[in-house]
Design an enzyme around this catalytic site. Structure first.
Site, mmCIF file in Angstrom:
data_model
loop_
_atom_site.group_PDB
_atom_site.id
_atom_site.type_symbol
_atom_site.label_atom_id
_atom_site.label_comp_id
_atom_site.label_asym_id
_atom_site.label_seq_id
_atom_site.Cartn_x
_atom_site.Cartn_y
_atom_site.Cartn_z
ATOM 1 N N ALA A 130 0.811 -1.219 0.000
ATOM 2 C CA ALA A 130 0.000 0.000 0.000
ATOM 3 C C ALA A 130 0.839 1.262 0.000
ATOM 4 O O ALA A 130 0.421 2.299 -0.526
ATOM 5 C CB ALA A 130 -0.940 -0.002 1.204
ATOM 6 N N PHE A 154 -4.951 5.676 -1.903
ATOM 7 C CA PHE A 154 -5.531 6.729 -1.062
ATOM 8 C C PHE A 154 -4.845 8.066 -1.368
ATOM 9 O O PHE A 154 -3.755 8.111 -1.951
ATOM 10 C CB PHE A 154 -5.377 6.350 0.417
ATOM 11 C CG PHE A 154 -5.999 7.320 1.372
ATOM 12 C CD1 PHE A 154 -7.366 7.573 1.337
ATOM 13 C CD2 PHE A 154 -5.239 7.992 2.306
ATOM 14 C CE1 PHE A 154 -7.961 8.472 2.207
ATOM 15 C CE2 PHE A 154 -5.812 8.891 3.188
ATOM 16 C CZ PHE A 154 -7.177 9.133 3.135
ATOM 17 N N ASN A 156 -3.066 10.210 0.091
ATOM 18 C CA ASN A 156 -1.700 10.567 0.496
ATOM 19 C C ASN A 156 -0.629 9.634 -0.069
ATOM 20 O O ASN A 156 0.541 9.781 0.253
ATOM 21 C CB ASN A 156 -1.586 10.613 2.026
ATOM 22 C CG ASN A 156 -1.843 9.267 2.682
ATOM 23 O OD1 ASN A 156 -2.015 8.245 2.018
ATOM 24 N ND2 ASN A 156 -1.887 9.261 4.010
ATOM 25 N N LYS A 157 -1.021 8.688 -0.912
ATOM 26 C CA LYS A 157 -0.052 7.734 -1.449
ATOM 27 C C LYS A 157 0.759 8.343 -2.593
ATOM 28 O O LYS A 157 0.380 9.356 -3.185
ATOM 29 C CB LYS A 157 -0.768 6.466 -1.928
ATOM 30 C CG LYS A 157 -1.473 5.691 -0.816
ATOM 31 C CD LYS A 157 -0.487 5.245 0.261
ATOM 32 C CE LYS A 157 -1.075 4.264 1.252
ATOM 33 N NZ LYS A 157 -2.125 4.809 2.107
ATOM 34 N N ASN A 158 1.892 7.707 -2.912
ATOM 35 C CA ASN A 158 2.749 8.210 -3.995
ATOM 36 C C ASN A 158 1.993 8.265 -5.320
ATOM 37 O O ASN A 158 2.214 9.161 -6.138
ATOM 38 C CB ASN A 158 3.980 7.325 -4.151
ATOM 39 C CG ASN A 158 4.930 7.445 -2.973
ATOM 40 O OD1 ASN A 158 4.553 7.922 -1.904
ATOM 41 N ND2 ASN A 158 6.169 7.013 -3.149
#
Length: 347
Positions: A130, A154, A156-158
């Site tokens: 994740a 989500f 805030n993910k890369n």
């Protein structure tokens, strides 16, 4: 085509699977259900045990609980923050069916050793990637070492679709099961009929989210470089500040630095974690706390997990660590400002 029937869903699945170096991708509505879907495809359920790290987002444990299986915890490695591979085998029983290594903060686990353990004990591996889009171990991308792997997209993910997730695999059988279960167990390669042989889930991703995901995948290496470069600035500017401890990269791995976590040694730094967090807040800098150990989660105790025993590294991380701002688009001068505030507070 706003719904999951649009063409961008397949395009995103194919592009992201190819980026990970595997054959198949199945887009879903978030990363938690991606883990659940992977477990369901492997037939894991009541009476089974699944080994997970004690230091992880609780979604890893919850997904195991959804199946009726029981998560079993292993402490973290003090340097990489990942699951301590030297402690996995002592937790294996005749009920153990799988290991879920979590690539914490984008730092790949020691997948060589984990694959050896899984093969020795005839266990499935489900990578929880994740936080690790594009991370590598021994030159291979995360998501390509396991029977099946899960990703989150989500906000805030890369790589992000706002909300979303993906299951990836090289196994055609698992791929078809994921496609089947995620869509209420409607037939995958036949006309839709409303007679259902199995209990399925509504885990579909919309065409809108998939279109965003496809565009993000096209920029994946650029985002990866941005996160890595941001982390380098933090480490360079705080490496001479006593009491500031960073996560160490996994040997033979490429860490994509989803989050820049620091651990505070209050004796060497002269202030506690909480004091530094408050000082950063006063200076306009937001932070987030690290994960709380799985063995301290009341929800998992109620579920029936064995929460006895000690997990000293995980507790040390939770007690003394927090995230610094980590967004891909941070400017070098913003990171320098954050580091300056941390250094001056030490003085």
């Amino acid at each position: 085509w706003i719904s999951s029937s649009g063409s961008y869903v397949n395009k995103f699945e194919e592009a992201f699977a190819s980026y990970c170096g595997v054959k198949y991708g199945v887009a879903v509505c978030n990363g938690t259900v991606a883990i659940h879907l992977a477990l369901a495809a492997l037939g894991i359920g009541k009476g089974d045990e699944v080994i997970i790290p004690s230091f992880t987002m609780i979604a890893t444990a919850f997904a195991v609980c959804y199946t009726g299986a029981v998560p079993v915890f292993v402490d973290a490695d003090k340097e990489t923050f990942n699951i301590d591979v030297t402690k996995i085998e002592e937790k294996i029983t005749n009920r153990t069916k799988a290991i879920i290594p979590v690539h914490i903060f984008g730092n790949p686990c020691n997948m060589g050793k984990i694959c050896e353990i899984a093969e020795k004990h005839n266990l499935y591996i489900i990578e929880d990637a994740a936080e690790a889009h594009g991370a590598e171990f021994d030159g291979k991308k995360t998501g390509s070492f396991s029977d099946i792997a899960s990703f989150s997209f989500f906000a805030n993910k890369n790589l992000t679709t706002g909300e979303g997730g993906m299951v990836v695999t090289d196994n055609e059988e698992y791929y078809k099961k994921c496609k089947y279960y995620k869509n209420m167990c409607f037939p995958v390669d036949a006309p839709r009929v409303y007679s259902h042989e199995n209990i399925g889930f509504n885990y579909r991703m919309s065409n809108l989210h998939a279109a965003i995901g496809l565009a993000q995948t096209e920029k994946a290496d650029a985002y990866r470089t941005m996160r890595i470069n941001n982390s380098k600035i933090y480490i360079e500017q705080l490496s001479d500040c006593p009491g500031i401890i960073f996560q160490k990269d996994q040997p033979n791995g490429l860490n994509v630095h989803w989050m820049n976590a620091i651990i505070i040694d209050p004796i060497k730094y002269g202030h506690t974690k909480d004091e530094l967090i408050e000082h950063l807040k006063i200076n306009g800098i937001d932070t987030r706390l690290l994960f709380v150990s799985m063995h301290r989660q009341e929800s998992l105790k109620k579920f029936g997990c064995d929460c006895s025993g000690d997990y000293p590294v995980t507790d040390w991380l939770s007690k003394n660590g927090f995230y610094l701002p980590s967004a891909s688009g941070l400017k070098a001068e913003q990171i320098s400002y954050i580091c300056e505030i941390i250094r001056k507070f030490k003085k």
